[in-house]
Motif scaffolding. Structure first.
Motif: not given
Length: 534
Positions: A172-173, A504-505, A518-519, A529-534
């Motif tokens: 997120l940062h 959050l993890d 919704y992402i 930013c390596h935001i993943r579904a799981s």
């Protein structure tokens, strides 16, 4: 001896024994003696004797002879007497005495021979053949040791969850930094939101107005997208996003580059509101006092965890009180909605940890009956853990100021998805009541309640709440994992209130997909930013 009864029940034959020819034959008269009564009486007596014996046996196993309030006492009192014996407890009194003694925190300190498991304890008992007193002492030591370890483990779990939920994930940062950079270098990321021709809609009460206060770009994007995607008339939806100064550029960049047409999105920072820039603002003063008092009386997470006298649940509540969100302006700003939106008659206020799964325009058809706050009650429902909250769950009724003014059994309600009738609100003193009780809490060293903006909200909106259908707001997805996926999918709005936020993890893996869908995980900012579904 054998007993034969004729099919007609008129003859009863008794044979003395095997091989004996003599027998006794009894003829029962149909008129003088009721053969049915004789037969049923025999069955009843047989059943009663067995029943009394079983009850006496069960009660003797229980071993509690001081309480005698059930029908089992009949068996305990009569059974042994009928059988000519008395049943005594097999547990020596000395064991009760030892196990009932007060526990000292240093009782097992320094001891290395305390059994670590039940298996070790039983092995030691079989080998040593100890008397009852020594047996009780060793059992007590093992239980005390395990209790201490369990308490330590629980407190460590609460501390780790506090750290995990209070920290900003690096993903997120990263997203905020990348969007801020995009805002500074790309004119397309600095669009006026909304465009000039749509500005009049911001104060038009024929539209459906929603307010979202957040400093989390990813969370805000999910709320906005789920709101618009499930709307039947998205062109009539206006979403007012309020954020702070540091998040304004990333937030504007995101919604400039990811428009949700035909819905109207406004992004505005708190410092851009004229009302907040004039004079002393109670919410800012309250936050400053709250931060100062918390630092004095909480002592930080280290001091809280080091307390050896309080229960783990109390320590967890104090750690939660240290969460930055409870001292965030985003959390307090809802109490000033009438001032922030002076031209609007009604708004729906949304938290950033919710997901909308249905069209919310029917909320405007609800008759509020002159009330200010349309909310879901949290004291009734199938989930006894989530839906069991009353005033006593949030307010300290051991304090006379609370006890004298409120009913501990008054039903609580929830923030997260609320309908606010701003016209009705402006006719009340709700905001003044809110700050009056905040001041009383400061004077009482934060002893009236422990955390959050809901307790003063319960007080301020007391008598001004209109209860709405639970379908519109399902709670608890952030602090318990026993919510079924089917139940969550059937709710109009789901709320990840609690520490296990979906970004959050520590989020519950079976519930996170309801938020993650919704992402767009192929988006360059999300992927970068390596935001993943799981």
């Amino acid at each position: 001896m054998q007993l034969h009864i004729s099919p007609s029940l008129r003859h009863v034959t008794v044979l003395p024994g095997k091989g004996v020819r003599e027998f006794i034959k009894v003829k029962v008269g149909s008129r003088r003696v009721s053969y049915r009564m004789l037969f049923y009486s025999l069955l009843f007596v047989t059943f009663l004797l067995r029943f009394v014996f079983v009850l006496s046996t069960i009660d003797s196993i229980d071993g509690d002879h001081s309480k005698c309030s059930t029908i089992g006492c009949l068996g305990k009192r009569l059974g042994p007497r009928i059988l000519g014996r008395r049943i005594e407890s097999n547990v020596p009194e000395v064991m009760y005495q030892i196990l009932d003694e007060p526990v000292s925190k240093d009782e097992v300190q320094g001891k290395t021979d305390v059994p670590q498991t039940l298996q070790e304890f039983m092995s030691e008992m079989k080998q040593s053949r100890l008397d009852a007193k020594t047996f009780a002492l060793r059992l007590r030591e093992m239980i005390v040791l395990l209790e201490q370890r369990t308490r330590t483990a629980k407190i460590q779990e609460y501390l780790y969850r506090h750290v995990a939920s209070s920290s900003i994930p690096k993903q997120l940062h990263c997203l905020a930094l990348k969007l801020a950079d995009e805002h500074s270098s790309n004119a397309a990321a600095r669009l006026q939101l909304p465009s000039a021709e749509l500005v009049p809609a911001l104060v038009d009460n024929s539209y459906f107005h929603f307010v979202l206060a957040s400093d989390n770009v990813l969370a805000a994007s999910v709320v906005a997208k789920s709101l618009v995607k499930n709307a039947l008339r998205p062109e009539k939806f206006v979403l007012h996003i309020i954020t702070d100064r540091k998040t304004y550029s990333p937030m504007q960049a995101w919604f400039s580059l990811h428009p949700l047409d035909p819905a109207i999105i406004e992004v505005k920072a708190l410092h851009q509101f004229d009302w907040l820039s004039k004079g002393k603002i109670p919410v800012l003063e309250a936050m400053e006092k709250d931060q100062r008092v918390r630092s004095q009386f909480r002592g930080g997470s280290s001091a809280i965890v080091a307390n050896n006298t309080e229960k783990p649940q109390v320590i967890a509540a104090k750690l939660q009180a240290l969460s930055p969100k409870y001292n965030s302006l985003m959390n307090h700003i809802r109490i000033h909605l009438p001032e922030l939106f002076p031209s609007l008659n009604k708004v729906v206020f949304l938290d950033d940890d919710i997901v909308i799964q249905t069209d919310l325009s029917p909320l405007w058809d609800i008759n509020m009956n002159g009330k200010v706050n349309g909310a879901v009650e949290t004291c009734r429902g199938e989930d006894s853990f989530v839906m069991s909250k009353r005033f006593k769950s949030y307010l300290n009724f051991s304090h006379p100021l609370i006890a004298q003014n409120f009913d501990p059994n008054e039903c609580a309600w929830a923030y997260g998805m609320n309908i606010f009738d701003l016209d009705a609100w402006r006719k009340t003193n709700i905001s003044l009541t809110y700050y009056h009780w905040l001041e009383e809490n400061f004077k009482s060293d934060l002893s009236l309640w422990q955390l959050g903006t809901l307790p003063p909200g319960l007080i301020a909106f007391y008598g001004h709440v209109h209860v709405i259908d639970p379908f519109w707001h399902m709670l608890g997805l952030g602090y318990q994992d026993n919510t079924s996926l089917a139940d969550a999918e059937s709710a109009g709005v789901i709320h990840f209130n609690g520490r296990a936020k979906p970004w959050l993890d520590i989020a519950f893996p079976q519930l996170r997909p309801l938020w993650a869908k919704y992402i767009n995980f192929s988006d360059k900012f999300i992927k970068g930013c390596h935001i993943r579904a799981s």
